[in-house]
Motif scaffolding. Structure first.
Motif, PDB file in Angstrom:
ATOM      1  N   GLN A 267       0.825  -1.211   0.000  1.00  0.00           N
ATOM      2  CA  GLN A 267       0.000   0.000   0.000  1.00  0.00           C
ATOM      3  C   GLN A 267       0.858   1.259   0.000  1.00  0.00           C
ATOM      4  OE1 GLN A 267      -2.807  -0.312   3.241  1.00  0.00           O
ATOM      5  NE2 GLN A 267      -3.591  -2.277   2.562  1.00  0.00           N
ATOM      6  N   LYS A 268       1.884   1.280   0.864  1.00  0.00           N
ATOM      7  CA  LYS A 268       2.732   2.473   0.972  1.00  0.00           C
ATOM      8  C   LYS A 268       3.509   2.744  -0.313  1.00  0.00           C
ATOM      9  CE  LYS A 268       3.374   2.175   5.996  1.00  0.00           C
ATOM     10  NZ  LYS A 268       4.342   1.867   7.087  1.00  0.00           N
ATOM     11  N   ALA A 269       3.865   1.680  -1.037  1.00  0.00           N
ATOM     12  CA  ALA A 269       4.657   1.837  -2.270  1.00  0.00           C
ATOM     13  C   ALA A 269       3.816   2.274  -3.459  1.00  0.00           C
ATOM     14  CB  ALA A 269       5.377   0.537  -2.581  1.00  0.00           C
ATOM     15  N   GLY A 270       2.525   2.451  -3.256  1.00  0.00           N
ATOM     16  CA  GLY A 270       1.667   2.897  -4.357  1.00  0.00           C
ATOM     17  C   GLY A 270       1.287   1.799  -5.325  1.00  0.00           C
ATOM     18  N   LYS A 271       1.520   0.533  -4.937  1.00  0.00           N
ATOM     19  CA  LYS A 271       1.213  -0.577  -5.847  1.00  0.00           C
ATOM     20  C   LYS A 271      -0.291  -0.712  -6.093  1.00  0.00           C
ATOM     21  CE  LYS A 271       5.529  -1.947  -6.136  1.00  0.00           C
ATOM     22  NZ  LYS A 271       6.292  -1.873  -7.400  1.00  0.00           N
ATOM     23  N   VAL A 272      -1.089  -0.390  -5.076  1.00  0.00           N
ATOM     24  CA  VAL A 272      -2.537  -0.493  -5.240  1.00  0.00           C
ATOM     25  C   VAL A 272      -3.023   0.537  -6.255  1.00  0.00           C
ATOM     26  CG1 VAL A 272      -4.768  -0.352  -4.098  1.00  0.00           C
ATOM     27  CG2 VAL A 272      -2.821  -1.393  -2.904  1.00  0.00           C
ATOM     28  N   ASP A 273      -2.559   1.782  -6.104  1.00  0.00           N
ATOM     29  CA  ASP A 273      -2.961   2.828  -7.044  1.00  0.00           C
ATOM     30  C   ASP A 273      -2.546   2.475  -8.472  1.00  0.00           C
ATOM     31  OD1 ASP A 273      -4.052   4.287  -4.991  1.00  0.00           O
ATOM     32  OD2 ASP A 273      -2.276   5.528  -4.684  1.00  0.00           O
ATOM     33  N   ALA A 274      -1.329   1.913  -8.604  1.00  0.00           N
ATOM     34  CA  ALA A 274      -0.842   1.552  -9.938  1.00  0.00           C
ATOM     35  C   ALA A 274      -1.695   0.451 -10.558  1.00  0.00           C
ATOM     36  CB  ALA A 274       0.615   1.110  -9.851  1.00  0.00           C
ATOM     37  N   ALA A 275      -2.058  -0.558  -9.739  1.00  0.00           N
ATOM     38  CA  ALA A 275      -2.883  -1.654 -10.249  1.00  0.00           C
ATOM     39  C   ALA A 275      -4.272  -1.148 -10.629  1.00  0.00           C
ATOM     40  CB  ALA A 275      -2.981  -2.760  -9.205  1.00  0.00           C
ATOM     41  N   PHE A 276      -4.830  -0.277  -9.799  1.00  0.00           N
ATOM     42  CA  PHE A 276      -6.162   0.259 -10.096  1.00  0.00           C
ATOM     43  C   PHE A 276      -6.131   1.117 -11.365  1.00  0.00           C
ATOM     44  CE2 PHE A 276      -8.200   0.135  -5.573  1.00  0.00           C
ATOM     45  CZ  PHE A 276      -7.979  -1.230  -5.533  1.00  0.00           C
ATOM     46  N   ALA A 277      -5.050   1.876 -11.540  1.00  0.00           N
ATOM     47  CA  ALA A 277      -4.927   2.697 -12.745  1.00  0.00           C
ATOM     48  C   ALA A 277      -4.872   1.810 -13.994  1.00  0.00           C
ATOM     49  CB  ALA A 277      -3.680   3.576 -12.660  1.00  0.00           C
ATOM     50  N   ASP A 278      -4.147   0.704 -13.884  1.00  0.00           N
ATOM     51  CA  ASP A 278      -4.042  -0.239 -14.998  1.00  0.00           C
ATOM     52  C   ASP A 278      -5.415  -0.816 -15.335  1.00  0.00           C
ATOM     53  OD1 ASP A 278      -3.210  -2.056 -16.893  1.00  0.00           O
ATOM     54  OD2 ASP A 278      -2.206  -3.397 -15.482  1.00  0.00           O
ATOM     55  N   LEU A 279      -6.142  -1.243 -14.300  1.00  0.00           N
ATOM     56  CA  LEU A 279      -7.459  -1.836 -14.532  1.00  0.00           C
ATOM     57  C   LEU A 279      -8.451  -0.798 -15.051  1.00  0.00           C
ATOM     58  CD1 LEU A 279      -7.698  -4.126 -11.365  1.00  0.00           C
ATOM     59  CD2 LEU A 279      -7.282  -4.849 -13.712  1.00  0.00           C
ATOM     60  N   THR A 280      -8.328   0.441 -14.568  1.00  0.00           N
ATOM     61  CA  THR A 280      -9.216   1.504 -15.045  1.00  0.00           C
ATOM     62  C   THR A 280      -8.972   1.777 -16.528  1.00  0.00           C
ATOM     63  OG1 THR A 280      -9.308   2.526 -12.849  1.00  0.00           O
ATOM     64  CG2 THR A 280      -9.899   3.916 -14.739  1.00  0.00           C
ATOM     65  N   ALA A 281      -7.695   1.818 -16.910  1.00  0.00           N
ATOM     66  CA  ALA A 281      -7.349   2.059 -18.316  1.00  0.00           C
ATOM     67  C   ALA A 281      -7.885   0.954 -19.221  1.00  0.00           C
ATOM     68  CB  ALA A 281      -5.835   2.174 -18.465  1.00  0.00           C
ATOM     69  N   ALA A 337      -3.187  -6.162  -6.112  1.00  0.00           N
ATOM     70  CA  ALA A 337      -1.995  -5.344  -6.351  1.00  0.00           C
ATOM     71  C   ALA A 337      -0.734  -6.105  -5.959  1.00  0.00           C
ATOM     72  CB  ALA A 337      -2.092  -4.040  -5.566  1.00  0.00           C
ATOM     73  N   TYR A 338      -0.815  -6.874  -4.883  1.00  0.00           N
ATOM     74  CA  TYR A 338       0.329  -7.683  -4.457  1.00  0.00           C
ATOM     75  C   TYR A 338       0.689  -8.715  -5.522  1.00  0.00           C
ATOM     76  CZ  TYR A 338       2.617 -11.631  -2.178  1.00  0.00           C
ATOM     77  OH  TYR A 338       3.465 -12.681  -1.882  1.00  0.00           O
ATOM     78  N   HIS A 339      -0.312  -9.339  -6.120  1.00  0.00           N
ATOM     79  CA  HIS A 339      -0.022 -10.324  -7.166  1.00  0.00           C
ATOM     80  C   HIS A 339       0.574  -9.666  -8.404  1.00  0.00           C
ATOM     81  CE1 HIS A 339      -2.281 -13.089  -4.622  1.00  0.00           C
ATOM     82  NE2 HIS A 339      -1.789 -14.067  -5.352  1.00  0.00           N
ATOM     83  N   ALA A 340       0.151  -8.459  -8.698  1.00  0.00           N
ATOM     84  CA  ALA A 340       0.773  -7.732  -9.810  1.00  0.00           C
ATOM     85  C   ALA A 340       2.234  -7.451  -9.509  1.00  0.00           C
ATOM     86  CB  ALA A 340       0.024  -6.423 -10.058  1.00  0.00           C
ATOM     87  N   GLN A 341       2.545  -7.143  -8.256  1.00  0.00           N
ATOM     88  CA  GLN A 341       3.934  -6.914  -7.840  1.00  0.00           C
ATOM     89  C   GLN A 341       4.771  -8.168  -8.028  1.00  0.00           C
ATOM     90  OE1 GLN A 341       5.046  -4.727  -4.052  1.00  0.00           O
ATOM     91  NE2 GLN A 341       5.537  -6.803  -3.379  1.00  0.00           N
ATOM     92  N   LYS A 342       4.233  -9.313  -7.639  1.00  0.00           N
ATOM     93  CA  LYS A 342       4.957 -10.579  -7.805  1.00  0.00           C
ATOM     94  C   LYS A 342       5.165 -10.900  -9.279  1.00  0.00           C
ATOM     95  CE  LYS A 342       2.304 -13.413  -5.427  1.00  0.00           C
ATOM     96  NZ  LYS A 342       1.868 -14.686  -4.797  1.00  0.00           N
TER      97      LYS A 342
END
Length: 574
Positions: A267-281, A337-342
């Protein structure tokens, strides 16, 4: 090159010839073509289904295609006979020199026998254990820990770069409760009478040392302070202490992870926001209302608008919320988001989960497919283990904080017993763990039976050297009889078993194979109970003894290699 790989290549070469001759079309998929031992050993040494699986796409019938393959197989070095069986299976018999060469290969390759490059550098992330950091490891975590660790070793053995990962759930309500529970123990350590642990807090005594450490570090500073001043600090300190305890418990099983990934860190690394942005796009997030629960509606249910992921586009039963109506993240929102990071660091993801998480598999598979473009992702569900003592269930109570810890079990029966036992059934099958039976010295106990086979190998080697001055090197292997060559043929299946187990992501197959190999070895050993000339050591026949020593050494090597994959020691004495 091991025997099954060699003959698979020979089949491939023959099929290439048939393409060149125009017997079969070029470009047919050969993925289903296999080389394996016949189900009935009387039918030969090897069998291939090549004609069976290629006949239809080649627009011919299996027996006709088998008749084209068989003469070319007869020309392969080491093949003494080829027979077409049933609808089109092809069985082969091999010359004794082939098996002598394979035993020599086992002895020469040693710890590398069965190792391969089948993984072809394909990077795999295996996430396992990932128990909530709210207490010590208990036996509910044990089976998934062993399955995950053995699977990681198995994949590495066949050429996959493997990352072993643990996901630390250090955000959310549970760790907040942990922080409050630690504060209670902190006040207790300062001499305060805290009374009975409140309902919903963690009651176990394992938090007392945490409280004492906090009292030693901070004195009375936070004893009466408002929660807002200490909760985050105590949560972090308690999680760190629990993770130290968990690492120590896992080390008792010989388990060490490469990465401990943090939910709060994601969450702190912004991974959730990045994943949501990807899915929104991609048009996969929207504001919507969940369907009401099936069946009778709860009295307090009312439709609320949330941020939803279009999971149904990827096979899930319904779309899934990633943000609540108040804007807070759902657990699933962080998890995707964690799975996207992995996935950013791996070609394939494998999660080892408890069977109680079966209901969440489809949604996370949908998320991984959406975020990665379809990278392979497997979830292996592991059933619970039922603990018994002499057939009677072991009673446990989470409410009172009384449960059987992993450390207790390992200290009682030993690491090897725990690890091997956890692999004696398919991961998704129910398992009983009876403290009396897992240490029983009988053939009904697979742990004992396999380790005893290796101990017998070591015993015969010691006696041969001490009593007869003999070692296996330089043996005349032609002195072995048909029954002994049958054992070599079983040993030669090890590389094939390993590749199949890795391909299906099922490490229990190695345990099953080792038990069968041990049983065959014990049967051969027992020939000498009534016939001294059938023993491994024949005092007046050093040549036969030396050949049997080579056989024993080869079997011992296979047992060591397989046990190593399982993380189990090969006992030298019992």
């Amino acid at each position: 090159m091991t025997l099954y790989i060699r003959f698979a290549e020979e089949i491939g070469r023959i099929l290439d010839q048939l393409e060149t001759e125009g017997t079969i079309p070029a470009g047919l998929s050969r993925r289903a073509v296999s080389i394996e031992p016949p189900r009935d050993a009387s039918h030969g040494d090897l069998s291939t289904n090549a004609a069976m699986v290629l006949a239809k796409p080649a627009n011919t019938n299996p027996r006709a295609l088998a008749a084209a393959i068989a003469p070319k197989l007869e020309q392969v070095e080491g093949v003494t006979a080829v027979e077409i069986a049933g609808p089109g299976f092809i069985n082969m018999r091999l010359a004794p020199d082939v098996w002598r060469g394979e035993l020599a290969e086992i002895l020469a390759a040693g710890g590398d026998y069965g190792r391969s490059t089948a993984g072809n550098g394909h990077r795999v992330n295996v996430e396992y254990v990932s128990a909530n950091p709210t207490g010590p490891m208990h036996m509910g975590h044990c089976r998934g820990a062993v399955v995950g660790d053995a699977l990681a070793s198995l994949l590495a053995f066949v050429g996959h770069p493997v990352t072993r990962e643990y996901y630390v759930n250090d955000a959310g309500a549970q760790v907040q409760t942990l922080g409050r529970s630690a504060h209670l123990r902190y006040r207790e350590a300062l001499g305060e009478d805290i009374g009975e642990i409140p309902e919903g807090f963690y009651p176990g005594d394992y938090l007392k040392p945490v409280g004492s450490a906090l009292a030693a570090e901070y004195g009375t500073r936070y004893q009466s302070a408002p929660e807002s001043e200490w909760l985050d600090l105590f949560r972090e300190k308690a999680v760190a202490a629990m993770m130290d305890m968990i690492r120590a418990d896992l080390a008792l099983l010989g388990i060490h992870h490469d990465i401990f990934a943090s939910e709060a860190g994601v969450q702190k690394a912004g991974k959730v926001d990045a994943a949501f942005a990807d899915l929104t796009a991609k048009g996969l997030l929207y504001q919507g209302v969940l369907e009401p629960p099936k069946g009778e509606l709860p009295d307090d249910w009312e439709p609320t608008e949330m941020t939803l992921f279009r999971a149904t586009e990827f096979g899930d039963d319904q779309d899934r919320p990633v943000r609540k109506s108040d804007g807070g993240l759902t657990y699933f929102g962080t998890d995707l988001a964690y799975h996207a990071q992995k996935a950013a660091e791996a070609d394939e993801l494998i999660d080892i989960w408890g069977a109680d998480h079966a209901g969440t598999v489809k949604r996370i598979q949908a998320a991984v497919q959406a975020l990665t473009g379809g990278k392979r992702f497997d979830v292996k569900l592991v059933q619970m283990v039922k603990l018994l003592r002499n057939g009677e269930p072991v009673k446990m109570s989470k409410r009172s904080g009384q449960f059987v810890t992993l450390a207790d079990v390992v200290n009682e029966v030993g690491r090897d017993v725990v690890r091997f036992t956890m692999l004696t059934r398919k991961a998704d099958a129910q398992m009983d763990f009876d403290f009396a039976k897992v240490v029983e010295a009988s053939k009904d106990n697979p742990v004992f039976y396999v380790q005893y086979a290796h101990a017998r190998v070591c015993s015969v080697q010691r006696k041969a050297k001490g009593e007869m001055g003999l070692e296996a090197a330089g043996a005349d292997l032609s002195r072995l009889d048909d029954e002994e060559w049958g054992l070599v043929k079983l040993a030669a299946q090890f590389p094939r078993v390993v590749e199949q187990a890795a391909g299906t992501r099922e490490p229990h197959r190695v345990a099953f194979y080792l038990y069968d190999l041990a049983a065959a070895f014990h049967a051969l050993w027992n020939r000498g109970n009534d016939r001294p000339d059938r023993r491994f050591l024949v005092q007046d026949d050093p040549e036969t003894t030396q050949a049997r020593l080579s056989l024993a050494e080869g079997i011992g090597q296979i047992l060591r290699n397989g046990l190593s994959i399982m993380g189990v020691a090969a006992a030298e004495e019992m």
